[in-house]
Design a protein around this motif. Structure first.
Motif, PDB file in Angstrom:
ATOM      1  N   ASP A  23       0.857  -1.189   0.000  1.00  0.00           N
ATOM      2  CA  ASP A  23       0.000   0.000   0.000  1.00  0.00           C
ATOM      3  C   ASP A  23       0.891   1.237   0.000  1.00  0.00           C
ATOM      4  O   ASP A  23       1.548   1.555   0.989  1.00  0.00           O
ATOM      5  N   SER A  24       0.907   1.936  -1.109  1.00  0.00           N
ATOM      6  CA  SER A  24       1.815   3.077  -1.263  1.00  0.00           C
ATOM      7  C   SER A  24       1.371   4.300  -0.478  1.00  0.00           C
ATOM      8  O   SER A  24       2.045   5.329  -0.496  1.00  0.00           O
ATOM      9  N   SER A  25       0.232   4.214   0.229  1.00  0.00           N
ATOM     10  CA  SER A  25      -0.233   5.358   1.008  1.00  0.00           C
ATOM     11  C   SER A  25       0.001   5.198   2.504  1.00  0.00           C
ATOM     12  O   SER A  25      -0.207   6.142   3.262  1.00  0.00           O
TER      13      SER A  25
ATOM     14  N   LYS B 251      -6.612   7.642   1.831  1.00  0.00           N
ATOM     15  CA  LYS B 251      -5.424   7.199   1.096  1.00  0.00           C
ATOM     16  C   LYS B 251      -4.826   8.332   0.265  1.00  0.00           C
ATOM     17  O   LYS B 251      -3.600   8.506   0.212  1.00  0.00           O
ATOM     18  N   GLY B 252      -5.695   9.095  -0.394  1.00  0.00           N
ATOM     19  CA  GLY B 252      -5.212  10.214  -1.204  1.00  0.00           C
ATOM     20  C   GLY B 252      -4.542  11.274  -0.349  1.00  0.00           C
ATOM     21  O   GLY B 252      -3.525  11.866  -0.750  1.00  0.00           O
ATOM     22  N   PHE B 253      -5.111  11.512   0.810  1.00  0.00           N
ATOM     23  CA  PHE B 253      -4.533  12.446   1.778  1.00  0.00           C
ATOM     24  C   PHE B 253      -3.125  11.989   2.165  1.00  0.00           C
ATOM     25  O   PHE B 253      -2.158  12.771   2.134  1.00  0.00           O
TER      26      PHE B 253
ATOM     27  N   ALA C  38     -14.650   7.261   1.214  1.00  0.00           N
ATOM     28  CA  ALA C  38     -13.983   7.645   2.466  1.00  0.00           C
ATOM     29  C   ALA C  38     -12.555   7.103   2.475  1.00  0.00           C
ATOM     30  O   ALA C  38     -11.602   7.810   2.857  1.00  0.00           O
ATOM     31  N   ALA C  39     -12.397   5.847   2.053  1.00  0.00           N
ATOM     32  CA  ALA C  39     -11.065   5.237   1.994  1.00  0.00           C
ATOM     33  C   ALA C  39     -10.188   5.946   0.970  1.00  0.00           C
ATOM     34  O   ALA C  39      -8.992   6.179   1.213  1.00  0.00           O
ATOM     35  N   ASN C  40     -10.763   6.299  -0.174  1.00  0.00           N
ATOM     36  CA  ASN C  40     -10.002   7.026  -1.203  1.00  0.00           C
ATOM     37  C   ASN C  40      -9.473   8.346  -0.662  1.00  0.00           C
ATOM     38  O   ASN C  40      -8.339   8.742  -0.942  1.00  0.00           O
TER      39      ASN C  40
ATOM     40  N   ARG D 223      -7.288   1.219   6.458  1.00  0.00           N
ATOM     41  CA  ARG D 223      -6.484   0.780   7.601  1.00  0.00           C
ATOM     42  C   ARG D 223      -6.133   1.937   8.528  1.00  0.00           C
ATOM     43  O   ARG D 223      -4.985   2.127   8.926  1.00  0.00           O
ATOM     44  N   CYS D 224      -7.160   2.712   8.868  1.00  0.00           N
ATOM     45  CA  CYS D 224      -7.011   3.725   9.904  1.00  0.00           C
ATOM     46  C   CYS D 224      -8.027   3.397  10.991  1.00  0.00           C
ATOM     47  O   CYS D 224      -8.870   2.523  10.818  1.00  0.00           O
TER      48      CYS D 224
END
Length: 522
Positions: free
Chosen positions: A132-134, A457-459, A452-454, A184-185
């Motif tokens: 996971d690159s985020s 992750k984008g953040f 919400a996940a996007n 995964r938060c």
């Protein structure tokens, strides 16, 4: 054919044509109505068939209308159009870049500038957790210093802040919990307590407010037996947060209008349905720093979990007493969440919203410096909250001393909130902050969970991108010297100079060394 007959014939054709085209328009609108009811992508269109299209039309031509008639993209409050557009685009995995340069006033006092490195940290050298690159794991472990039985290292430095089921509807809470699992938060319950909609697999932080919802007896007092039973029924709870106050209404209990208190919410909270749920403005289990620490240690002993506190910042005497006792006894909160006065997902009187409690940067700095004075700042996991849901603000918070941040309204926007500011009425048009079955029906849980996940992750990806540009692998490596703050008259000062302190240095090696104790989700 006579002229009179011809005119009568043409009039008859016109009459039938009008009926025909009226029928076509009616059929078209009927089809749009049916389509809007059954589509799941847009809550507004479902809740307001046909009429809802006007909102999206106005949104599309909004920049032009505001530029020439109303306001520019940086004037709307509490979140301006540019900020909301970034959240929406990130959540939908659309282009969240902006063109033609900044519209900010770079020389204004208080404006932050993040200083990039001449030699950035190469993206090719970055190592990511499980592909996971985020992912950006916490550098601290909750409960480690006080040796709690169930240590917890959050997998993400960006997490979903406290918003109660009751304030938000079941579909909104479900979407956020499922989104938290994907990203995964962790997901903070808010003082409304644990509900079935917090149990979709994400890590959960259970917040206990003055009402002790889910852990109270018939008289509204805290019950250790109820507390333990609720924990046994919710194995995803990783930490307990005691809410002393929040930014929107410090010194005043939570407010849930009777229109939002359904039978289910009443059962979860242990209150009466249909009646206003107004939490007491003070806790009954403690009334000073010493008794607060005793309560924290009791919860930690029984549960084995890390226990922390959340508070807005007003007077400093309490923080001096707390830090002194923690230094003396080695006991106290495992984490401290500082909420800024600019926060506010809950209903609150206008005076409390506008004038009570310090804004985040001022309040956090005051508390952190007190703990530095007692040389115990490194013994606490510090969490920031209050309009921090954008990469630049998060970086400033990290440089100030935060180890994690909580994001509330920005995650609401990621699942469809349009900033209608109707949260306190029960008539949220987006179906987020309402208990109305009709208004919620247009909120598709699976779709919104992905959005919400996007957003999360984008953040995180943008956080990493900025960190790399500044020569760091992890955002918590930022210091106050990496940020300059406008001081007016074309002058800038480092954040360290402005705050008059430097955050405690972080221990960081590589991302892969911080995977222990991270709960595997999914």
């Amino acid at each position: 054919m006579s002229e009179e007959l011809l005119i009568e014939y043409l009039n008859l054709i016109d009459e039938h044509a009008w009926l025909f085209w009226s029928g076509v328009v009616f059929l078209f609108l009927f089809c749009v109505f049916i389509h809007d009811i059954f589509q799941k992508k847009h809550t507004i269109k479902h809740n307001f068939p046909i009429v809802g299209h006007i909102r999206y039309l106005f949104e599309k031509i909004g920049p032009e209308l505001r530029q020439y008639w109303v306001a520019n993209d940086k004037e709307e409050m509490p979140f301006n159009r540019a900020e909301r557009s970034w959240v929406y685009a990130t959540a939908k995995m659309q282009n969240n870049n902006f063109g033609f340069g900044t519209t900010e006033l770079l020389y204004d006092a208080g404006y932050p500038i993040i200083k990039h490195s001449t030699f950035p940290f190469a993206d090719s050298k970055a190592k990511f957790i499980e592909g996971d690159s985020s992912m950006i794991p916490s550098l601290k472990v909750m409960g480690e210093f006080r040796k709690r039985k169930k240590l917890y290292r959050p997998a993400s430095v960006v997490n979903i802040s406290a918003m109660s089921y009751g304030s938000l509807g079941e579909r909104a809470v479900s979407s956020l919990n499922k989104g938290a699992k994907i990203a995964r938060c962790y997901h903070n319950t808010g003082e409304g307590g644990l509900s079935p909609y917090h149990n979709f697999g994400a890590d959960v932080v259970w917040q206990l407010g003055t009402g002790y919802f889910g852990a109270r007896d018939e008289k509204g007092k805290f019950s250790l037996d109820h507390f333990v039973k609720r924990l046994d029924d919710n194995p995803n709870v990783r930490a307990i947060e005691i809410k002393l106050s929040q930014g929107a209404k410090p010194g005043k209990g939570g407010i849930l209008p009777g229109a939002k208190v359904t039978k289910e919410i009443a059962e979860i909270r242990g209150i009466k349905a249909g009646q206003d749920c107004i939490s007491p403005n003070a806790h009954t289990e403690f009334d000073d720093a010493k008794s607060l620490i005793d309560f924290i240690e009791k919860l930690a002993s029984v549960s084995g979990l890390p226990v922390g506190i959340k508070s807005a910042v007003g007077e400093s005497k309490f923080w001096e007493e707390l830090a002194s006792l923690m230094k003396e006894t080695g006991q106290g909160p495992d984490f401290i969440t500082i909420d800024g006065g600019e926060g506010g997902t809950g209903a609150a009187p206008l005076t409390f919203t506008d004038h009570v409690s310090l804004p985040f940067k001022v309040g956090f700095a005051r508390v952190y410096k007190i703990f530095q004075k007692y040389e115990i700042a490194d013994r606490v996991v510090w969490i920031g909250s209050g309009k921090l849901g954008f990469p630049d603000r998060a970086i400033v918070a990290f440089a100030m001393g935060c180890d994690l941040i909580h994001v509330a309204r920005e995650t609401m926007m990621s699942i469809g909130c349009i900033q209608a500011q109707k949260c306190h009425t029960g008539h949220c048009p987006a179906g987020v902050a309402t208990q109305s079955k009709w208004l919620q029906a247009g909120l598709d849980v699976e779709l919104k969970a992905k959005r919400a996940a996007n957003y999360i992750k984008g953040f995180r990806k943008e956080l990493l991108s900025v960190a790399h540009a500044c020569g760091y692998e992890h955002p918590l490596q930022f210091t106050g010297n990496d940020i300059e703050i406008g001081a007016g008259q074309n002058r800038f000062r480092t954040l360290t100079e402005v705050l008059e302190y430097e955050r405690a240095p972080v221990k960081f090696t590589t991302m892969m060394d911080y995977t222990s104790n991270i709960t595997a989700l999914g």
